[in-house]
Design a protein around this motif. Structure first.
Motif, short mmCIF file in Angstrom:
data_model
loop_
_atom_site.label_atom_id
_atom_site.label_comp_id
_atom_site.label_asym_id
_atom_site.label_seq_id
_atom_site.Cartn_x
_atom_site.Cartn_y
_atom_site.Cartn_z
N ILE A 179 -74.33 -23.35 6.04
CA ILE A 179 -74.42 -24.46 4.96
C ILE A 179 -73.07 -24.54 4.12
O ILE A 179 -73.19 -25.23 3.20
CB ILE A 179 -75.53 -23.90 3.95
CG1 ILE A 179 -75.12 -22.65 3.42
CG2 ILE A 179 -76.83 -23.84 4.53
CD1 ILE A 179 -76.05 -22.27 2.27
N ALA A 180 -72.02 -24.14 4.75
CA ALA A 180 -70.42 -24.40 4.21
C ALA A 180 -70.19 -25.99 4.15
O ALA A 180 -69.36 -26.41 3.46
CB ALA A 180 -69.51 -23.64 5.00
N PHE A 181 -70.87 -26.77 5.08
CA PHE A 181 -70.70 -28.14 4.85
C PHE A 181 -70.90 -28.61 3.57
O PHE A 181 -70.21 -29.78 3.25
CB PHE A 181 -71.57 -28.79 6.04
CG PHE A 181 -73.22 -29.15 5.70
CD1 PHE A 181 -73.58 -30.19 5.17
CD2 PHE A 181 -73.83 -27.86 6.07
CE1 PHE A 181 -74.94 -30.29 4.55
CE2 PHE A 181 -75.22 -28.25 5.76
CZ PHE A 181 -75.84 -29.28 4.98
N LEU A 182 -71.84 -28.10 2.85
CA LEU A 182 -72.09 -28.46 1.56
C LEU A 182 -70.98 -28.10 0.77
O LEU A 182 -70.71 -28.90 -0.51
CB LEU A 182 -73.37 -27.73 0.93
CG LEU A 182 -74.49 -27.96 1.45
CD1 LEU A 182 -75.60 -27.05 1.04
CD2 LEU A 182 -74.98 -29.71 1.03
N TYR A 183 -70.00 -27.40 1.06
CA TYR A 183 -68.43 -27.18 0.24
C TYR A 183 -67.49 -28.13 0.74
O TYR A 183 -66.64 -28.67 0.32
CB TYR A 183 -68.32 -25.79 0.39
CG TYR A 183 -67.05 -25.27 -0.07
CD1 TYR A 183 -67.10 -24.79 -1.70
CD2 TYR A 183 -65.71 -25.52 0.57
CE1 TYR A 183 -65.83 -24.40 -2.17
CE2 TYR A 183 -64.57 -25.10 -0.28
CZ TYR A 183 -64.60 -24.52 -1.55
OH TYR A 183 -63.49 -24.41 -2.27
#
Length: 558
Positions: A179-183
């Motif tokens: 979920i690092a794509f949200l960063y």
């Protein structure tokens, strides 16, 4: 001044190393999540590491692949595995210096490095065999490349190194923590905003975004093809609004909470157990750090752009907490921390010299952290792990033979590292018993759509029933019939679970206050544990109960 800064930098780096290697060998061994990392890294080759990780984990395999390569050079020992995280923990401090230097000056870089070096949360995860140390290094490095890219002005193009570094670091972060794509996406958004505001050429940034997007295409295809694996995750973690303070506390104070699970109603607990220690080691550093961070944001408007990705990610997790079964734990928000600490470091470097505020505030934070490190048994590097080495030693003391049965809590692989007998018949209390109960199995699809609190409400009558689940009886009856004389059946547990007799468990389920405090997974575990223990007691010879620390085993023999 140049030599002075060099010596200060070396001192900070030395402190970072010392705080990360102290007490590195945890007597309890690797705990559950760490053993997941061990199992992934212990596969025969990189192809098998990738394949195994994609089957068993929700995260992509950058971390286990790198850990696998590390173990090929060093070993699979606990110290070696933890040293991998130590390495990236120290590299994060170095990356923080360069990010701070790019943010403002060499002095700012030293302040940022110092903040990172003594941050308890970073120290703790620099000793953990999990992806978080690598993740926070990648995020700090990503910020460095993003600042380098942002600071390029006019007709001077960004270097190939910066473009490549920004693209690959963003890709590596997403493929370390799904979920690092949200960063990462907000980072790109901030860069686009900056370049558009400055009326500069967007083509170099388009290159970065294109490279990142192309590299991520296989992963996007994989996620779309295995969507259920990412949406049907069950966990027994606790979270309420006071858990947000747990995150803030872990970011800014040396006192760490919620490392395994969030404490229940933490703000209320703090208020009712308020002491001078709480004031000095928790409240004071949190207030001072937030004040300095706010000062930096007010003083330097560009800093707001630095903090936006962290804020967006934090808000996304809060929305997920409110709308799904996702729970906010400090480690789940780890990637939002580096930029917050960079802003804190920037603020410390900008404090006014009036009345020596620029000396008093950093000195106060330093004294608070070092005092806790020196005098508290709960300092980050001293904290133990509830590892499986202890229970494995209990099992090894029984000299089990091939074909003997052992019941563990969840993953059957948790004994692979420490238990000497390879061909034991391993059973999972959750997967083979709890989740296979006809009540759970028969309504699995409906239950997966509900929150954990709603599941507890619906299943309360089931938990209160004295009659054991038929599927559990059938499985145990089959095993008992197949067992040969002399074969042993070992049940692993903890002292906490061992306290629940059928009567105590029924009392807990029927008490509204107690039932609200016990997690969904614990309810499933206790019910199944009671069933297995009772059937063994009725059909097998009890050989003994053995304990070591918090670990307990029950040994039966046919």
């Amino acid at each position: 001044m140049k030599n002075k800064n060099l010596w200060i930098g070396l001192g900070i780096l030395l402190a970072a190393v010392i705080f990360r290697v102290l007490c590195l060998d945890k007597t309890g061994g690797l705990w559950y999540d760490e053993l997941v990392s061990y199992k992934e890294a212990a596969q025969a080759d990189i192809i098998h590491v990738i394949s195994y990780t994609l089957k068993t984990d929700v995260h992509f395999p950058v971390y286990p692949v790198l850990l696998h390569l590390w173990t090929k050079i060093f070993s699979l020992s606990d110290i070696s595995l933890r040293a991998f995280s130590v390495t990236f923990g120290v590299l994060t401090v170095i990356a923080a210096y360069f990010a701070g230097k790019e943010l403002k000056s060499k002095e700012t870089g030293l302040y940022c490095a110092a903040v990172f070096a003594i941050n308890s949360f970073l120290i703790y995860y620099s000793q953990e065999v999990r992806l978080y140390s690598l993740l926070m290094f990648l995020i700090t490095l990503l910020t460095y490349f993003a600042l380098r890219f942002k600071n390029v002005r006019g007709r001077v193009p960004a270097s190939k190194l910066v473009i490549t570094g920004l693209s690959l670091t963003a890709w590596a972060a997403v493929h370390t923590y799904t979920i690092a794509f949200l960063y990462v996406l907000p980072v790109f958004g901030v860069l686009y905003y900056e370049k558009y505001r400055q009326k500069e050429n967007l083509m170099p940034l388009n290159y970065v975004a294109s490279i990142f997007g192309i590299l991520c295409l296989p992963s996007l295809f994989y996620i779309s093809s295995n969507y259920a694996n990412y949406t049907n995750q069950i966990n027994g973690y606790y979270c309420d609004w006071s858990s947000l303070f747990v995150v803030i506390q872990d970011w800014f104070s040396p006192v760490l909470e919620g490392l395994l699970n969030n404490p229940v109603h933490y703000i209320s607990y703090i208020v009712h157990n308020f002491t001078l220690s709480v004031l000095f080691f928790i409240i004071l550093p949190v207030i001072v750090s937030l004040a300095v961070t706010g000062f930096a944001l007010k003083k330097d408007k560009d800093t707001l752009l630095l903090i936006i990705p962290s804020v967006v990610f934090f808000i996304a997790e809060i929305i997920a907490f409110q709308t799904t079964n996702f729970k906010i734990l400090p480690r789940y928000v780890a990637l939002a921390l580096p930029n917050v600490l960079l802003v804190l470091g920037l603020g410390l470097s900008m404090l006014p010299k009036t009345k020596k505020v620029n000396i008093i505030i950093p000195a106060l934070l330093l004294v608070i952290n070092l005092s806790y490190f020196c005098f508290s048994q709960n300092a980050a590097f001293r904290l133990p792990r509830s590892g499986f080495r202890v229970v494995s030693e209990l099992i090894n003391s029984q000299n089990l033979n091939d074909g003997d049965f052992v019941v563990v809590w969840n993953r059957k692989e948790v004994l692979d590292k420490y238990v000497q007998t390879e061909n034991l018949m391993i059973l999972s209390l959750l997967k083979d018993f709890a989740y296979r109960s006809e009540k759970i199995l028969g309504h699995e699809e409906e239950l997966n759509k509900l929150s954990l609190e709603k599941r507890k409400e619906i299943l309360r009558t089931y938990f209160a029933e004295v009659i054991p689940p038929r599927n559990n009886i059938a499985l145990m009856s089959f095993i008992l019939r197949k067992m040969k004389p002399g074969q042993r059946f070992v049940i692993t547990s903890s002292k906490y679970f061992d306290e629940f007799s059928p009567e105590v468990f029924a009392g807990t389920v029927n008490n509204d206050e107690k039932y609200a405090l016990i997690s969904y997974n614990d309810l499933l575990t206790i019910k199944s544990l009671i069933v297995v223990k009772e059937m063994c007691a009725r059909n097998l010879n009890f050989k003994g109960r053995y304990e070591n620390g918090d670990s307990v085993i029950f040994v039966f023999e046919k």
